[in-house]
Design a protein around this motif. Structure first.
Motif, PDB file in Angstrom:
ATOM      1  N   ASN A  87       0.829  -1.208   0.000  1.00 22.78           N
ATOM      2  CA  ASN A  87       0.000   0.000   0.000  1.00 22.78           C
ATOM      3  C   ASN A  87       0.868   1.264   0.000  1.00 22.78           C
ATOM      4  OD1 ASN A  87      -2.515   1.300  -0.077  1.00 22.78           O
ATOM      5  ND2 ASN A  87      -2.543   1.595   2.138  1.00 22.78           N
ATOM      6  N   LEU A  88       1.862   1.248  -0.890  1.00 23.09           N
ATOM      7  CA  LEU A  88       2.780   2.380  -1.005  1.00 23.09           C
ATOM      8  C   LEU A  88       2.699   2.981  -2.411  1.00 23.09           C
ATOM      9  CD1 LEU A  88       6.026   0.986   0.708  1.00 23.09           C
ATOM     10  CD2 LEU A  88       4.376   2.615   1.667  1.00 23.09           C
ATOM     11  N   PRO A  89       3.067   4.253  -2.558  1.00 21.90           N
ATOM     12  CA  PRO A  89       3.113   4.873  -3.882  1.00 21.90           C
ATOM     13  C   PRO A  89       4.105   4.142  -4.786  1.00 21.90           C
ATOM     14  CG  PRO A  89       3.337   6.526  -2.150  1.00 21.90           C
ATOM     15  CD  PRO A  89       3.448   5.198  -1.485  1.00 21.90           C
ATOM     16  N   PHE A  90       3.852   4.185  -6.093  1.00 23.37           N
ATOM     17  CA  PHE A  90       4.711   3.490  -7.052  1.00 23.37           C
ATOM     18  C   PHE A  90       5.022   4.363  -8.257  1.00 23.37           C
ATOM     19  CE2 PHE A  90       5.027   0.888 -10.968  1.00 23.37           C
ATOM     20  CZ  PHE A  90       6.188   0.188 -10.664  1.00 23.37           C
ATOM     21  N   VAL A  91       6.273   4.280  -8.707  1.00 28.51           N
ATOM     22  CA  VAL A  91       6.680   4.867  -9.987  1.00 28.51           C
ATOM     23  C   VAL A  91       7.565   3.845 -10.705  1.00 28.51           C
ATOM     24  CG1 VAL A  91       6.659   7.255  -9.149  1.00 28.51           C
ATOM     25  CG2 VAL A  91       8.781   5.928  -9.038  1.00 28.51           C
ATOM     26  N   TYR A  92       7.757   4.066 -11.996  1.00 29.55           N
ATOM     27  CA  TYR A  92       8.804   3.282 -12.649  1.00 29.55           C
ATOM     28  C   TYR A  92       9.756   4.222 -13.376  1.00 29.55           C
ATOM     29  CZ  TYR A  92       6.288   3.342 -17.224  1.00 29.55           C
ATOM     30  OH  TYR A  92       5.662   3.701 -18.393  1.00 29.55           O
ATOM     31  N   VAL A  93      10.981   3.739 -13.537  1.00 29.92           N
ATOM     32  CA  VAL A  93      12.045   4.568 -14.104  1.00 29.92           C
ATOM     33  C   VAL A  93      12.433   4.012 -15.468  1.00 29.92           C
ATOM     34  CG1 VAL A  93      14.317   5.582 -13.720  1.00 29.92           C
ATOM     35  CG2 VAL A  93      12.875   4.953 -11.754  1.00 29.92           C
ATOM     36  N   ARG A  94      12.361   4.860 -16.474  1.00 26.51           N
ATOM     37  CA  ARG A  94      12.737   4.470 -17.829  1.00 26.51           C
ATOM     38  C   ARG A  94      14.258   4.409 -17.981  1.00 26.51           C
ATOM     39  NH1 ARG A  94       9.050   5.162 -21.918  1.00 26.51           N
ATOM     40  NH2 ARG A  94       6.982   5.919 -21.334  1.00 26.51           N
ATOM     41  N   SER A  95      14.703   3.684 -18.989  1.00 27.54           N
ATOM     42  CA  SER A  95      16.144   3.641 -19.273  1.00 27.54           C
ATOM     43  C   SER A  95      16.622   4.968 -19.851  1.00 27.54           C
ATOM     44  CB  SER A  95      16.464   2.504 -20.241  1.00 27.54           C
ATOM     45  OG  SER A  95      15.727   2.649 -21.442  1.00 27.54           O
ATOM     46  N   LYS A  96      15.706   5.669 -20.536  1.00 27.71           N
ATOM     47  CA  LYS A  96      16.004   7.024 -21.016  1.00 27.71           C
ATOM     48  C   LYS A  96      14.692   7.784 -21.112  1.00 27.71           C
ATOM     49  CE  LYS A  96      15.944   5.736 -25.927  1.00 27.71           C
ATOM     50  NZ  LYS A  96      16.705   5.780 -27.192  1.00 27.71           N
ATOM     51  N   ALA A  97      14.782   9.091 -21.062  1.00 32.13           N
ATOM     52  CA  ALA A  97      13.577   9.915 -21.086  1.00 32.13           C
ATOM     53  C   ALA A  97      12.829   9.750 -22.399  1.00 32.13           C
ATOM     54  CB  ALA A  97      13.941  11.379 -20.871  1.00 32.13           C
ATOM     55  N   LYS A  98      11.502   9.862 -22.340  1.00 34.93           N
ATOM     56  CA  LYS A  98      10.702   9.825 -23.560  1.00 34.93           C
ATOM     57  C   LYS A  98      11.105  10.983 -24.478  1.00 34.93           C
ATOM     58  CE  LYS A  98       6.488   9.931 -21.944  1.00 34.93           C
ATOM     59  NZ  LYS A  98       5.011   9.871 -21.900  1.00 34.93           N
ATOM     60  N   ASP A  99      10.994  10.745 -25.773  1.00 36.20           N
ATOM     61  CA  ASP A  99      11.342  11.809 -26.720  1.00 36.20           C
ATOM     62  C   ASP A  99      10.110  12.577 -27.184  1.00 36.20           C
ATOM     63  OD1 ASP A  99      10.131   9.923 -28.285  1.00 36.20           O
ATOM     64  OD2 ASP A  99      11.852   9.572 -29.610  1.00 36.20           O
ATOM     65  N   HIS A 100       8.994  12.394 -26.459  1.00 38.46           N
ATOM     66  CA  HIS A 100       7.779  13.127 -26.814  1.00 38.46           C
ATOM     67  C   HIS A 100       6.979  13.392 -25.534  1.00 38.46           C
ATOM     68  CE1 HIS A 100       6.718   8.849 -26.736  1.00 38.46           C
ATOM     69  NE2 HIS A 100       5.499   9.242 -26.382  1.00 38.46           N
ATOM     70  N   GLY A 101       5.892  14.137 -25.668  1.00 37.50           N
ATOM     71  CA  GLY A 101       5.045  14.420 -24.509  1.00 37.50           C
ATOM     72  C   GLY A 101       5.797  15.162 -23.413  1.00 37.50           C
ATOM     73  N   MET A 102       5.696  14.665 -22.190  1.00 37.38           N
ATOM     74  CA  MET A 102       6.333  15.305 -21.038  1.00 37.38           C
ATOM     75  C   MET A 102       7.811  14.959 -20.912  1.00 37.38           C
ATOM     76  SD  MET A 102       3.941  17.093 -19.604  1.00 37.38           S
ATOM     77  CE  MET A 102       4.573  17.425 -17.968  1.00 37.38           C
ATOM     78  N   GLN A 103       8.283  14.066 -21.782  1.00 36.03           N
ATOM     79  CA  GLN A 103       9.694  13.640 -21.778  1.00 36.03           C
ATOM     80  C   GLN A 103      10.117  13.130 -20.400  1.00 36.03           C
ATOM     81  OE1 GLN A 103      11.805  17.074 -23.397  1.00 36.03           O
ATOM     82  NE2 GLN A 103      11.363  16.387 -25.480  1.00 36.03           N
ATOM     83  N   ASN A 104       9.240  12.368 -19.789  1.00 36.79           N
ATOM     84  CA  ASN A 104       9.516  11.862 -18.440  1.00 36.79           C
ATOM     85  C   ASN A 104      10.579  10.771 -18.438  1.00 36.79           C
ATOM     86  OD1 ASN A 104       7.508  13.496 -17.380  1.00 36.79           O
ATOM     87  ND2 ASN A 104       5.941  11.905 -17.498  1.00 36.79           N
ATOM     88  N   LEU A 105      11.396  10.790 -17.395  1.00 36.79           N
ATOM     89  CA  LEU A 105      12.314   9.690 -17.109  1.00 36.79           C
ATOM     90  C   LEU A 105      11.706   8.815 -16.020  1.00 36.79           C
ATOM     91  CD1 LEU A 105      15.041   8.349 -17.629  1.00 36.79           C
ATOM     92  CD2 LEU A 105      16.055   9.898 -15.942  1.00 36.79           C
ATOM     93  N   ILE A 106      11.041   9.476 -15.063  1.00 36.74           N
ATOM     94  CA  ILE A 106      10.329   8.780 -14.001  1.00 36.74           C
ATOM     95  C   ILE A 106       8.834   8.910 -14.277  1.00 36.74           C
ATOM     96  CG2 ILE A 106       9.850   8.692 -11.517  1.00 36.74           C
ATOM     97  CD1 ILE A 106      12.632   9.955 -11.076  1.00 36.74           C
ATOM     98  N   GLU A 107       8.165   7.777 -14.392  1.00 37.09           N
ATOM     99  CA  GLU A 107       6.731   7.783 -14.694  1.00 37.09           C
ATOM    100  C   GLU A 107       5.931   7.578 -13.408  1.00 37.09           C
ATOM    101  OE1 GLU A 107       5.504   8.683 -17.351  1.00 37.09           O
ATOM    102  OE2 GLU A 107       6.833   8.191 -19.011  1.00 37.09           O
ATOM    103  N   GLY A 108       5.113   8.546 -13.096  1.00 36.28           N
ATOM    104  CA  GLY A 108       4.338   8.515 -11.860  1.00 36.28           C
ATOM    105  C   GLY A 108       4.742   9.674 -10.969  1.00 36.28           C
ATOM    106  N   GLU A 109       4.247   9.657  -9.745  1.00 39.58           N
ATOM    107  CA  GLU A 109       4.501  10.777  -8.831  1.00 39.58           C
ATOM    108  C   GLU A 109       4.682  10.248  -7.416  1.00 39.58           C
ATOM    109  OE1 GLU A 109       2.218  14.843  -7.412  1.00 39.58           O
ATOM    110  OE2 GLU A 109       1.783  13.968  -9.374  1.00 39.58           O
ATOM    111  N   LEU A 110       5.695  10.768  -6.746  1.00 37.62           N
ATOM    112  CA  LEU A 110       5.964  10.391  -5.363  1.00 37.62           C
ATOM    113  C   LEU A 110       5.931  11.620  -4.471  1.00 37.62           C
ATOM    114  CD1 LEU A 110       9.010   7.939  -5.754  1.00 37.62           C
ATOM    115  CD2 LEU A 110       6.588   7.360  -5.507  1.00 37.62           C
TER     116      LEU A 110
END
Length: 206
Positions: A87-110
């Motif tokens: 029952n804890l918050p979760f994110v996942y970490v990409r190997s590299k940032a997206k090249d479109h949209g928000m260009q996130n490296l970490i997906e989700g919010e902590l």
């Protein structure tokens, strides 16, 4: 537990040992050994068992954790299962940032200042796993440690984790897989020497 999981992985052919017909890894390394822990997700009983063991490892080794991160892509599902159970918050970490949209490296919010335990499916050199740690630290989070399903135990990885000041806990490892494979007749005694030679210097083997 390490030997039990080794047996379960061998049973579902998530681990393949082919000393005489080596695989080629993405790194270009030749390897007589291949491990795909993602196969555990396809077997309900085993998926639950692995989840429970990962959860137990987090609770016993990193009780201070307030969030969970999975390393893309192999540990996204396992990390989400662990976070859900705790029952804890979760994110996942990409190997590299997206090249479109928000260009996130970490997906989700902590939450700010979260103490994160990182879930990984497999440790080889440790490079991609520690890149995820770097991304989380750069975003202002404290990484309390990492729990992985399997490690090859390469010296290069052990040195990298030590240098990065990251404590690694694993459910099983190379030694237990080879021991179990030998016990069950999956490999022969003469294969063990070859496997051990590969593990000493995998980048130059073959």
């Amino acid at each position: 537990m390490k030997k039990t999981l080794a047996g379960k992985l061998l049973d579902i052919k998530a681990i393949k040992l082919q000393p005489n017909d080596p695989f080629t890894w993405a790194s270009g390394w030749k390897s007589p050994f291949y491990c795909d822990n993602r196969k555990t997700l396809s077997f309900a009983d085993l998926r639950t068992w692995v989840k429970q063991e990962l959860v137990h490892a987090v609770l016993s080794e990193f009780p201070e954790a307030t969030a969970v991160a999975g390393v893309a892509t192999g540990a996204i599902a396992q990390g989400a299962l662990v976070a859900d159970a705790l029952n804890l918050p979760f994110v996942y970490v990409r190997s590299k940032a997206k090249d479109h949209g928000m260009q996130n490296l970490i997906e989700g919010e902590l939450p700010a200042g979260a103490k994160v335990v990182v879930i990984e499916d497999l440790i080889s050199t440790g490079g991609s796993s520690l890149k995820a740690v770097d991304a989380l630290r750069a975003a202002g989070f404290e990484v309390v440690g990492m729990v992985a399903s399997y490690t090859y135990g390469f010296p290069i990885a052990e040195e990298a984790f030590k240098a990065a000041n990251v404590r690694l806990v694993t459910l099983t490892d190379y030694e237990h897989v080879v021991e179990k494979a030998l016990e069950t007749g999956y490999i022969k005694a003469e294969d063990v020497q070859l496997l051990n030679e590969w593990r000493k210097d995998p980048s130059n083997w073959g």
